[in-house]
Write a protein that holds these residues in place. Structure first.
Motif: not given
Length: 195
Positions: A123-133
């Motif tokens: 589950i890897d959202f918020d990729i531009e800010n480090g990911g793993a969201g």
């Protein structure tokens, strides 16, 4: 009579053997359609109802949809901090399918779905800010943001833990809320994501 029964048993066994891979594929496809449907439904409802919809992915198999409210007024994260109310009961992926990264999927940035992330997190959202969201906030204007009000691009991977080619991925572009499904295939011994 014995010969006829034997022939029927052989034909039945051959049919069952040929159906097993199809059943596994259909389970993976069903999981992908479920996730895509939930993301698209949240996106559409956010626009139609002028509210924020939050989608939360919880490993190994749960998807939760919540709607943001401040009193009875539609809100955005920027305007105020909404209280989220469960919009529906949590959904589960089909039995045997999990949010998981199976070893063997492509991990270079150029080879991941839509070039997002590294394939390191299921589950890897918020990729531009480090990911793993694990959360996506769909806005009334159609964008997908993270909890800090930033565009939220990402990918979620799912598969049967022991079957590499059951791997499916869903990519999300935050600027438009566009959702796209991907299948893992092998061409000439090289694994790659295809739509």
């Amino acid at each position: 009579m014995v010969v006829v029964v034997t022939i029927i048993l052989i034909v039945t066994a051959a049919a069952v053997i040929n159906m097993v891979p199809s059943l596994k594929t259909s389970k993976s496809n069903s999981a992908m359609e479920l996730v895509m449907g939930e993301l698209r439904r949240a996106h559409e409802r956010a626009i139609d109802e002028r509210r924020i919809y939050r989608v939360t992915f919880v490993a190994p198999q749960t998807i939760q949809l919540d709607v943001g409210q401040v009193g009875n007024v539609a809100t955005t994260i920027t305007g105020s901090s909404p209280t989220f109310v469960q919009a529906q009961s949590p959904l589960l992926l089909p039995t045997g399918i999990q949010f998981i990264v199976v070893p063997g999927i492509p991990t270079s940035a150029a080879a991941t779905p839509d070039g997002l992330g590294s394939g390191a997190n299921a589950i890897d959202f918020d990729i531009e800010n480090g990911g793993a969201g694990i959360q996506v906030y769909f806005q009334p204007d159609g964008r997908a943001l993270d909890g800090a009000n930033r565009l939220n691009d990402g990918v979620v991977y799912m598969a049967e833990p022991t079957n590499l080619y059951s791997s499916r991925a869903i990519s999300l572009l935050g600027s438009t809320g566009r959702v796209k499904g991907w299948f893992l295939t092998s061409t000439g011994g090289v694994n790659g994501w295809n739509q």
